[in-house]
Design an enzyme around this catalytic site. Structure first.
Site, PDB file in Angstrom:
ATOM      1  N   SER A 152      -1.752  -0.297   9.161  1.00 24.79           N
ATOM      2  CA  SER A 152      -1.256  -0.947  10.369  1.00 24.79           C
ATOM      3  C   SER A 152      -1.577  -2.443  10.387  1.00 24.79           C
ATOM      4  O   SER A 152      -0.811  -3.237  10.958  1.00 24.79           O
ATOM      5  CB  SER A 152      -1.831  -0.252  11.608  1.00 24.79           C
ATOM      6  OG  SER A 152      -3.234  -0.204  11.543  1.00 24.79           O
ATOM      7  N   GLY A 204      -5.805  -4.132   4.000  1.00 27.80           N
ATOM      8  CA  GLY A 204      -6.799  -3.802   5.025  1.00 27.80           C
ATOM      9  C   GLY A 204      -7.950  -2.999   4.436  1.00 27.80           C
ATOM     10  O   GLY A 204      -8.062  -2.827   3.223  1.00 27.80           O
ATOM     11  N   ALA A 205      -8.799  -2.500   5.323  1.00 31.06           N
ATOM     12  CA  ALA A 205      -9.913  -1.642   4.896  1.00 31.06           C
ATOM     13  C   ALA A 205     -10.334  -0.786   6.090  1.00 31.06           C
ATOM     14  O   ALA A 205     -10.056  -1.125   7.245  1.00 31.06           O
ATOM     15  CB  ALA A 205     -11.094  -2.479   4.424  1.00 31.06           C
ATOM     16  N   GLY A 261      -8.436   3.855   2.016  1.00 31.32           N
ATOM     17  CA  GLY A 261      -7.767   5.133   1.769  1.00 31.32           C
ATOM     18  C   GLY A 261      -7.533   5.956   3.014  1.00 31.32           C
ATOM     19  O   GLY A 261      -7.061   7.083   2.932  1.00 31.32           O
ATOM     20  N   GLY A 264      -5.231   5.595   4.894  1.00 27.73           N
ATOM     21  CA  GLY A 264      -3.786   5.853   4.867  1.00 27.73           C
ATOM     22  C   GLY A 264      -3.337   6.547   3.597  1.00 27.73           C
ATOM     23  O   GLY A 264      -2.135   6.623   3.320  1.00 27.73           O
ATOM     24  N   GLU A 277      -3.401   1.185  -4.322  1.00 26.98           N
ATOM     25  CA  GLU A 277      -4.064  -0.038  -3.847  1.00 26.98           C
ATOM     26  C   GLU A 277      -5.040  -0.556  -4.907  1.00 26.98           C
ATOM     27  O   GLU A 277      -5.131  -1.756  -5.157  1.00 26.98           O
ATOM     28  CB  GLU A 277      -4.797   0.247  -2.534  1.00 26.98           C
ATOM     29  CG  GLU A 277      -3.843   0.521  -1.378  1.00 26.98           C
ATOM     30  CD  GLU A 277      -4.516   0.998  -0.096  1.00 26.98           C
ATOM     31  OE1 GLU A 277      -3.851   0.958   0.939  1.00 26.98           O
ATOM     32  OE2 GLU A 277      -5.675   1.426  -0.145  1.00 26.98           O
ATOM     33  N   LYS A 320     -14.216  -3.047  11.943  1.00 30.05           N
ATOM     34  CA  LYS A 320     -14.336  -2.522  10.573  1.00 30.05           C
ATOM     35  C   LYS A 320     -15.554  -3.040   9.806  1.00 30.05           C
ATOM     36  O   LYS A 320     -15.809  -2.586   8.690  1.00 30.05           O
ATOM     37  CB  LYS A 320     -13.067  -2.875   9.775  1.00 30.05           C
ATOM     38  CG  LYS A 320     -11.758  -2.453  10.408  1.00 30.05           C
ATOM     39  CD  LYS A 320     -11.565  -0.972  10.321  1.00 30.05           C
ATOM     40  CE  LYS A 320     -10.187  -0.516  10.794  1.00 30.05           C
ATOM     41  NZ  LYS A 320      -9.112  -0.833   9.873  1.00 30.05           N
TER      42      LYS A 320
HETATM   43  C1  5RP Z   1      -4.675   2.695   3.361  1.00 27.00           C
HETATM   44  C2  5RP Z   1      -5.835   1.791   3.539  1.00 27.00           C
HETATM   45  C3  5RP Z   1      -5.818   0.892   4.736  1.00 27.00           C
HETATM   46  O1  5RP Z   1      -5.983  -0.418   4.297  1.00 27.00           O
HETATM   47  C4  5RP Z   1      -6.943   1.263   5.667  1.00 27.00           C
HETATM   48  O2  5RP Z   1      -6.827   2.641   5.979  1.00 27.00           O
HETATM   49  C5  5RP Z   1      -6.914   0.426   6.938  1.00 27.00           C
HETATM   50  O3  5RP Z   1      -5.788   0.775   7.676  1.00 27.00           O
HETATM   51  P1  5RP Z   1      -5.420   0.075   9.062  1.00 27.00           P
HETATM   52  O4  5RP Z   1      -5.075  -1.336   8.758  1.00 27.00           O
HETATM   53  O5  5RP Z   1      -4.252   0.887   9.562  1.00 27.00           O
HETATM   54  O6  5RP Z   1      -6.620   0.188   9.962  1.00 27.00           O
HETATM   55  O7  5RP Z   1      -6.756   1.761   2.776  1.00 27.00           O
HETATM   56  O8  5RP Z   1      -4.869   3.586   2.302  1.00 27.00           O
END
Ligand code: 5RP
Length: 218
Positions: free
Chosen positions: A30, A82-83, A95, A97, A103, A121
């Site tokens: 996101s 992102g992370a 991960g 997502g 990635e 985060k």
């Molecule tokens: C997907 C990821 C994303 O970067 C991580 O889950 C962060 O997601 P978001 O920006 O929706 O908080 O590693 O595999």
């Protein structure tokens, strides 16, 4: 300010790391979706993108951004992603997502990893967010037993299949004081494709979205 508004702050602030006429490494999630919107605003100034997931590829294509095959690219200037958690050493858990393997591949060919997160985060020690592990389906139980031996609590992510046709096991109950070592140990279990620790290839820059705007940590 909402969490999503902070994600947007971080995503748009990452634009300044994108070089003219370059191919950009694009992550998933996101926060990255905001970055992709930002990238759309300068799409005529870049060549295109290497994407880390089907979802990001679709969003990039919808904005008219050309997608390059990772196999055709030796090196990218920047990878923006992102992370789920990031520590002061810029090691990450990723991960959430389920896109961790692609990635990691795109991050590996990138000179600079720019991590975009909202201010929820950042952590001192990784592990409160369950660590995702991508696993070949037939190895699910065997990998789970090994994870238990290592002190983790494996939970199969029901109903999720990765873009590579594999499953995700989320490891709860970890307090990760040596991310580099755990990253290698988990990757050595037969059946593990990769795990969501990004410590051997951590971030170079963190952009944190906060109610006061984007904060950059180099
Ligand atoms: C997907 C990821 C994303 O970067 C991580 O889950 C962060 O997601 P978001 O920006 O929706 O908080 O590693 O595999």
């Amino acid at each position: 300010m909402t969490q999503d508004e902070m994600k947007k702050e971080a995503g748009w602030a990452a634009l300044k790391y994108v070089k003219k006429d370059s191919i950009v490494g694009v992550g998933t999630g996101s926060t990255v979706n905001h970055f992709i919107d930002a990238l759309g605003s300068i799409k005529d100034d870049i060549k295109g993108a290497v994407s880390s997931s089907v979802a990001s590829t679709e969003k990039l294509k919808a904005l008219g951004i050309r997608i390059y095959d990772c196999n055709d690219i030796e090196k990218l200037d920047v990878y923006i992603d992102g992370a789920d958690e990031i520590n002061p050493e810029k090691d990450m858990i990723k991960g959430g997502g389920a896109a961790l393997t692609r990635e990691k591949i795109v991050a590996a060919i990138s000179e600079q990893f720019i991590c975009i997160v909202d201010n929820t985060k950042t952590v001192e020690v990784l592990g409160q967010f369950p660590l995702p592990v991508e696993v070949i389906p037939m190895a699910r139980e065997q990998v789970s037993r090994e994870i238990k031996r290592l002190g983790g609590d494996p939970v199969y992510r029901e109903g999720v299949m990765t873009d590579n046709g594999n499953i995700i096991i989320d490891v709860h109950g970890l307090h990760i004081t040596d991310p580099k070592s755990l990253e290698v140990t988990l990757n050595n279990i037969p059946g593990v494709v990769t795990n969501g620790l990004f410590a051997h290839r951590g971030a170079d820059v963190i952009i944190i979205g906060t109610p006061d705007g984007a904060q950059v940590i180099c």
